[in-house]
Design an enzyme around this catalytic site. Structure first.
Site, PDB file in Angstrom:
ATOM      1  N   ASP A 128      -2.082   5.881  -6.445  1.00 16.38           N
ATOM      2  CA  ASP A 128      -2.274   4.957  -5.331  1.00 16.38           C
ATOM      3  C   ASP A 128      -2.309   3.522  -5.833  1.00 16.38           C
ATOM      4  O   ASP A 128      -3.056   3.196  -6.765  1.00 16.38           O
ATOM      5  CB  ASP A 128      -3.587   5.307  -4.616  1.00 16.38           C
ATOM      6  CG  ASP A 128      -3.869   4.412  -3.428  1.00 16.38           C
ATOM      7  OD1 ASP A 128      -2.927   4.107  -2.673  1.00 16.38           O
ATOM      8  OD2 ASP A 128      -5.034   4.014  -3.246  1.00 16.38           O
TER       9      ASP A 128
ATOM     10  N   ASP B   3       0.822  -1.202   0.000  1.00 16.38           N
ATOM     11  CA  ASP B   3       0.000   0.000   0.000  1.00 16.38           C
ATOM     12  C   ASP B   3       0.860   1.258   0.000  1.00 16.38           C
ATOM     13  O   ASP B   3       1.535   1.560   0.981  1.00 16.38           O
ATOM     14  CB  ASP B   3      -0.913  -0.012   1.234  1.00 16.38           C
ATOM     15  CG  ASP B   3      -1.957   1.087   1.204  1.00 16.38           C
ATOM     16  OD1 ASP B   3      -2.033   1.822   0.200  1.00 16.38           O
ATOM     17  OD2 ASP B   3      -2.701   1.222   2.193  1.00 16.38           O
TER      18      ASP B   3
END
Length: 461
Positions: A343, A143
């Site tokens: 992201d 992440d």
């Protein structure tokens, strides 16, 4: 939260041995891993797999509909929106009460395997990380929007979600150590997790990583030897989770790659440098995550943009889009009407509403020969057929500095079932987000030292 910490602290000296579970390494894929290592002789490269790849760490649940991935994706957007708005976690907490309860009680390059997280029930990518001495492998969500790395630890005093593979047992590692409340890393938790730390009666630092979708992990801040393939580094700080609930699928935990001193990137930077590169693969290939040096000449770059909203996220500036060679019918200012984040954990790219509407209309017009299908969950521009078989227009995304993503049909469209494909974009809420569908098969480098992000086509296929 206070009750959870009471339970956690009351049993803080109990560490049960985790039930042995077979190692998830697939021997059938070992030859492919060896072949991939030869792509770069300066470091170790291990494979990344799409969830439907036969070499994925764990199989895709047969009954997992794509709507579940979209539900998780929408929850992630809510989490990022809450961070940018600097609103409290959706989960009720009282950290002052928690603190009161606590008072009462190597080389220039390392590369690791990544796999899309749908293989463990989530929509983002995963990798194997080794932890402890001797090292045991764990499937971890990767992440770029999070800082603290954490994983589930036995004895899971409050709650552990079902995971693939073994639960980490601190008692089984000769190099494990808890972190005291007086350590600088305990103070650093507030910037890494956006929550203050707490302290146990035995002077062990307690972290709380909470997310806007009500997912969270609470446990002990710890340090141990972390390993990726043959590369090992001691004294890696991470969270040893004792209460872990939410949308983490069957992963063991989460690896944080954001810009924060407790992230994996920053902790390994003294040895490997302040950069990482990944390629998110399709179903028929392998991809990678590399930490350390890279070939700068192969990329086109866009500057990282500073933002007061959150200095740990990766902001860039979208400057234009074209469909079939024609610019979208929006003003240039429309692209910068919202801040833009890149992201790894968001599946569907979010665009400012006016930009998304223009893109939807332009793609639909270019595909007028393809039959339309009903909207699917959050996706409202859908067609009959599969992305690999429909005639999709050429679409480009341009960024300041000259970086361009030339999207293939598989980057533009996402198959939601066996007979329907949809435009893999949606309107943004509080920020535009460049998601992982559009990044798929590109080599993407995050050069934090030079404050830039680069793209190169054909990183994997």
């Amino acid at each position: 939260m206070a009750l959870h910490l009471l339970l956690l602290l009351a049993f803080s000296l109990l560490f049960a041995v985790a039930t042995p579970i077979r190692d998830i390494t697939d021997d059938v894929c070992s030859s492919q891993i060896k072949d991939f290592q030869h792509l770069n002789s300066t470091g170790l490269h291990l494979e990344l797999h799409h969830p439907r790849s036969p070499c994925s760490p764990v199989p895709v649940p047969a009954d997992l509909p794509f709507s579940a991935v979209l539900t998780h994706d929408d929850a992630r957007i809510a989490s990022l929106a809450a961070r940018l708005a600097k609103t409290p976690s959706a989960r009720p907490t009282s950290l002052e009460d928690d603190a009161a309860a606590a008072a009462g009680l190597a080389g220039s390059l390392a590369s690791v395997p990544l796999s899309p997280g749908a293989s463990v029930g989530v929509g983002n990518y995963v990798t194997r990380m080794g932890l402890g001495t001797p090292a045991t492998q764990y499937v971890m969500v990767v992440d770029t929007g999070s800082s603290l790395t954490w994983l589930q630890c036995s004895p899971c005093l409050v709650s552990c979600h079902r995971q693939s593979g073994p639960v980490f047992n601190p008692k089984a590692s000769s190099t494990y150590a808890s972190v005291s409340c007086s350590a600088q890393q305990c103070d650093d938790l507030s910037s890494a997790t956006l929550n203050p730390s707490a302290c146990s009666s035995s002077n062990v630092c307690i972290y709380q990583a909470s997310y806007g979708d009500s997912s969270f992990s609470v446990g002990y801040l710890s340090k141990d030897t972390v390993s990726f393939g043959s590369t090992s580094l001691p004294n890696f700080y991470y969270g040893c989770g004792q209460d872990n609930e939410g949308l983490f699928g069957r992963s063991a935990g989460l690896i944080g790659l954001a810009r924060n001193k407790l992230s994996l990137l920053y902790q390994l930077a003294p040895s490997l440098g302040y950069s990482f590169t990944y390629c998110l693969p399709s179903t028929s290939s392998s991809g990678y995550l590399s930490l350390g040096s890279y070939n700068p000449g192969q990329y086109s770059y866009t500057p990282m943009v500073s933002s007061s909203l959150d200095d740990s996220l990766y902001f860039i500036k979208l400057s234009g889009m074209t469909v079939a060679g024609s610019p979208l019918s929006v003003s240039s200012s429309a692209y910068s009407s919202l801040p833009t984040i890149i992201d790894s954990g968001t599946v569907i790219t979010r665009l400012p509403t006016s930009v998304y509407s223009a893109l939807s209309k332009a793609v639909a017009a270019a595909m007028k020969g393809t039959s339309r299908a009903s909207a699917y969950s959050i996706l409202d521009t859908c067609f009959k057929g599969q992305a690999s078989r429909v005639s999709a227009p050429a679409v480009t995304m341009s960024f300041t500095g000259g970086a361009v993503l030339k999207l293939s049909a598989q980057n533009l469209l996402v198959d939601v079932d066996s007979s329907t494909t949809c435009l893999a974009f949606a309107p943004a809420r509080s920020a535009a987000i460049i998601g992982n569908t559009q990044q798929q098969t590109f080599s993407v480098v995050y050069d934090v030292k030079s404050s830039r992000i680069g793209f190169a086509a054909g990183g994997c296929s």
